[in-house]
Design a protein around this motif. Sequence first.
Motif, PDB file in Angstrom:
ATOM      1  N   GLU A 103     -12.071  79.621  28.115  1.00 28.04           N
ATOM      2  CA  GLU A 103     -11.843  79.725  29.513  1.00 28.04           C
ATOM      3  C   GLU A 103     -11.979  80.941  30.064  1.00 28.04           C
ATOM      4  O   GLU A 103     -12.031  81.901  29.275  1.00 28.04           O
ATOM      5  CB  GLU A 103     -10.277  79.071  29.654  1.00 28.04           C
ATOM      6  N   PRO A 104     -12.489  81.052  31.513  1.00 30.50           N
ATOM      7  CA  PRO A 104     -12.545  82.356  32.160  1.00 30.50           C
ATOM      8  C   PRO A 104     -11.342  83.232  31.872  1.00 30.50           C
ATOM      9  O   PRO A 104     -10.391  83.010  31.861  1.00 30.50           O
ATOM     10  CB  PRO A 104     -12.566  82.063  33.511  1.00 30.50           C
ATOM     11  N   ALA A 105     -11.761  84.440  31.579  1.00 32.76           N
ATOM     12  CA  ALA A 105     -10.750  85.671  31.535  1.00 32.76           C
ATOM     13  C   ALA A 105     -10.019  85.815  32.664  1.00 32.76           C
ATOM     14  O   ALA A 105      -8.840  86.259  32.579  1.00 32.76           O
ATOM     15  CB  ALA A 105     -11.533  86.759  30.805  1.00 32.76           C
ATOM     16  N   VAL A 106     -10.856  85.559  33.792  1.00 30.78           N
ATOM     17  CA  VAL A 106      -9.926  85.888  35.050  1.00 30.78           C
ATOM     18  C   VAL A 106      -9.060  84.930  35.410  1.00 30.78           C
ATOM     19  O   VAL A 106      -9.160  83.862  35.202  1.00 30.78           O
ATOM     20  CB  VAL A 106     -11.019  86.002  36.369  1.00 30.78           C
ATOM     21  N   LYS A 107      -8.013  85.323  36.115  1.00 27.30           N
ATOM     22  CA  LYS A 107      -7.166  84.302  36.469  1.00 27.30           C
ATOM     23  C   LYS A 107      -7.389  83.710  37.720  1.00 27.30           C
ATOM     24  O   LYS A 107      -7.708  83.982  38.796  1.00 27.30           O
ATOM     25  CB  LYS A 107      -5.598  85.208  36.488  1.00 27.30           C
ATOM     26  N   ILE A 112      -6.621  75.188  40.560  1.00 25.10           N
ATOM     27  CA  ILE A 112      -8.311  75.284  40.320  1.00 25.10           C
ATOM     28  C   ILE A 112      -8.467  74.934  38.757  1.00 25.10           C
ATOM     29  O   ILE A 112      -7.963  75.565  38.113  1.00 25.10           O
ATOM     30  CB  ILE A 112      -8.960  76.450  40.633  1.00 25.10           C
ATOM     31  N   LEU A 113      -9.185  73.974  38.827  1.00 27.37           N
ATOM     32  CA  LEU A 113      -9.673  73.614  37.318  1.00 27.37           C
ATOM     33  C   LEU A 113     -10.932  74.374  36.888  1.00 27.37           C
ATOM     34  O   LEU A 113     -11.753  74.581  37.888  1.00 27.37           O
ATOM     35  CB  LEU A 113     -10.065  72.215  37.093  1.00 27.37           C
ATOM     36  N   PRO A 114     -11.090  75.015  35.805  1.00 33.53           N
ATOM     37  CA  PRO A 114     -11.897  75.978  35.361  1.00 33.53           C
ATOM     38  C   PRO A 114     -13.238  75.524  34.942  1.00 33.53           C
ATOM     39  O   PRO A 114     -13.285  74.245  34.619  1.00 33.53           O
ATOM     40  CB  PRO A 114     -11.324  77.206  34.611  1.00 33.53           C
ATOM     41  N   ARG A 115     -14.176  76.292  34.748  1.00 38.67           N
ATOM     42  CA  ARG A 115     -15.390  76.001  33.741  1.00 38.67           C
ATOM     43  C   ARG A 115     -14.906  76.212  32.266  1.00 38.67           C
ATOM     44  O   ARG A 115     -13.770  76.905  32.088  1.00 38.67           O
ATOM     45  CB  ARG A 115     -16.520  76.858  34.111  1.00 38.67           C
ATOM     46  N   THR A 145      -2.706  69.796  46.377  1.00 37.96           N
ATOM     47  CA  THR A 145      -1.762  70.693  47.102  1.00 37.96           C
ATOM     48  C   THR A 145      -0.448  71.095  46.094  1.00 37.96           C
ATOM     49  O   THR A 145       0.324  72.105  46.352  1.00 37.96           O
ATOM     50  CB  THR A 145      -1.160  70.145  48.320  1.00 37.96           C
ATOM     51  N   SER A 146      -0.176  70.063  45.353  1.00 36.46           N
ATOM     52  CA  SER A 146       0.869  70.273  44.243  1.00 36.46           C
ATOM     53  C   SER A 146       0.200  70.472  42.912  1.00 36.46           C
ATOM     54  O   SER A 146       1.151  70.678  42.007  1.00 36.46           O
ATOM     55  CB  SER A 146       1.762  68.990  44.111  1.00 36.46           C
ATOM     56  N   ARG A 147      -0.909  70.751  42.747  1.00 37.13           N
ATOM     57  CA  ARG A 147      -1.421  70.808  41.299  1.00 37.13           C
ATOM     58  C   ARG A 147      -1.468  72.262  40.695  1.00 37.13           C
ATOM     59  O   ARG A 147      -1.379  73.078  41.390  1.00 37.13           O
ATOM     60  CB  ARG A 147      -2.906  70.518  41.175  1.00 37.13           C
ATOM     61  N   TYR A 148      -0.904  72.213  39.223  1.00 37.47           N
ATOM     62  CA  TYR A 148      -0.615  73.438  38.454  1.00 37.47           C
ATOM     63  C   TYR A 148      -1.637  73.256  37.109  1.00 37.47           C
ATOM     64  O   TYR A 148      -1.191  72.349  36.360  1.00 37.47           O
ATOM     65  CB  TYR A 148       0.651  73.649  38.302  1.00 37.47           C
ATOM     66  N   TYR A 149      -2.627  73.925  37.299  1.00 37.38           N
ATOM     67  CA  TYR A 149      -3.329  73.730  35.995  1.00 37.38           C
ATOM     68  C   TYR A 149      -2.886  74.297  34.782  1.00 37.38           C
ATOM     69  O   TYR A 149      -2.381  75.556  34.884  1.00 37.38           O
ATOM     70  CB  TYR A 149      -4.787  74.531  36.226  1.00 37.38           C
ATOM     71  N   ILE A 150      -3.004  73.645  33.598  1.00 44.72           N
ATOM     72  CA  ILE A 150      -2.154  74.196  32.371  1.00 44.72           C
ATOM     73  C   ILE A 150      -3.224  74.627  31.271  1.00 44.72           C
ATOM     74  O   ILE A 150      -3.201  75.764  31.099  1.00 44.72           O
ATOM     75  CB  ILE A 150      -1.340  73.017  31.780  1.00 44.72           C
ATOM     76  N   GLY A 151      -3.916  73.944  30.777  1.00 44.16           N
ATOM     77  CA  GLY A 151      -4.733  74.276  29.668  1.00 44.16           C
ATOM     78  C   GLY A 151      -5.779  73.320  29.075  1.00 44.16           C
ATOM     79  O   GLY A 151      -5.967  72.174  29.779  1.00 44.16           O
ATOM     80  N   SER A 152      -6.453  73.522  28.023  1.00 41.29           N
ATOM     81  CA  SER A 152      -7.344  72.624  27.436  1.00 41.29           C
ATOM     82  C   SER A 152      -7.451  72.781  25.823  1.00 41.29           C
ATOM     83  O   SER A 152      -6.607  73.589  25.469  1.00 41.29           O
ATOM     84  CB  SER A 152      -8.826  73.163  28.138  1.00 41.29           C
ATOM     85  N   ALA A 153      -8.103  71.428  25.561  1.00 47.54           N
ATOM     86  CA  ALA A 153      -8.175  71.651  23.968  1.00 47.54           C
ATOM     87  C   ALA A 153      -9.354  70.703  23.728  1.00 47.54           C
ATOM     88  O   ALA A 153      -9.988  69.854  24.443  1.00 47.54           O
ATOM     89  CB  ALA A 153      -7.104  70.909  23.122  1.00 47.54           C
ATOM     90  N   LEU A 154      -9.879  71.001  22.399  1.00 49.12           N
ATOM     91  CA  LEU A 154     -11.074  70.067  21.873  1.00 49.12           C
ATOM     92  C   LEU A 154     -10.414  68.822  21.332  1.00 49.12           C
ATOM     93  O   LEU A 154      -9.546  68.931  20.430  1.00 49.12           O
ATOM     94  CB  LEU A 154     -11.868  71.004  20.777  1.00 49.12           C
TER      95      LEU A 154
END
Length: 383
Positions: A103-107, A112-115, A145-154
Amino acid sequence: MAATIDVLDNDDLRAILRRLPAADLLRAALACHRWRRVASRCCPRAAPFLGYFFHPSKDSDRTYSDAVFDPLDASVPRLSLDFAPDASNFQVYDSHQGLLLLEPAVKLPKGILPRFLVLDPATRRRVLLPPPPRDTVADDRIWRTSRYYIGSALLSRAHPSKLCFEAICFAIDDGHPRAWVAYVDDGDCRWRALPRDEDVQVEFDPWLFEKRGVHAAGKIYWHICNSWRLLVLDPSTLKFSYLRAPDAFGCAKYRVGETPEDGRLCIVTDAESQLQLWVRGETRWSDRGWLLERKIVDLRVLCDMMPGLPNHPMFRTISVWPSDMDAARSGKVFIRTMGYGRFSFQLDTGKLERLSTETGMDYGHPIFAYFLAWPPAFLAPEY
């Protein structure tokens, strides 16, 4: 006239190849078509463990360097991520079935859902996944408006000879987890949004979730800071749930993983100022479905093995805690400290080893065990 190896029939050749380590077996399979056919019937069921990927770090300034690879031994190729120059802008978040998920190193802003960058270091292939499109969720503008992105996995990989796999990312939408699943076929990516999981309520600040999931006993677990629960994802159903830790832990730190011997779900903890190993099991003495299997070592004894810790007994023990069970199932527990280095502790022998690079940097957290995608393409059944 001296006999050549061609005089061996297939049974004799198979008996010889079965005795070879995985790396030597792969080299032998490249000798000729006949050896490849025989070698394909000698492949071990378990994927070969090659080494660890991690981001070297300095506790003094909490900086992380580009991910590097530490091979298991001299027979393992020295893998690197130099085939993906953009990897320096990403951090590793998962390692599964021969793939790395970054995942991107920048916060990014919390909603926002990342690349995602997915790499196959063994074959030096890469694919950059776009974030899930907004139109995958109906009325996405309202949920953002209420979304909080957490993480990802394969999740899974279709075949080791292709860059075909499934990955998942999830966020908390108005108090409930929502997942997006990526279906990737040789670089082509298609996202599907799942409904919010109404059976799981997140009544605390989502910031407390760890972004990295842990693969253990067929499921994926996300630790929650200062919580007696873990969030669990079942890859077969794509449903979330909570798993309770033992009540005996109190405020102790704990990490989920697999037992080295048989891959059972387990927890390593520093409860009662001891390094302890708990496993799943239901008996009259179980605690929330967990059983204390081993009291491994007293934390004071462990601290005495580490140089540079504070002299005060209380400060010494709170400066050391278990950070992970080794996913390679080596029987090691990784140990973090409050600025005094990174270590591995062997459960059976009690051996403590400092984990640092040749340049003096510590192994960053987490340390990702890397297994080769198995079987390799040229030994696969449809080759």
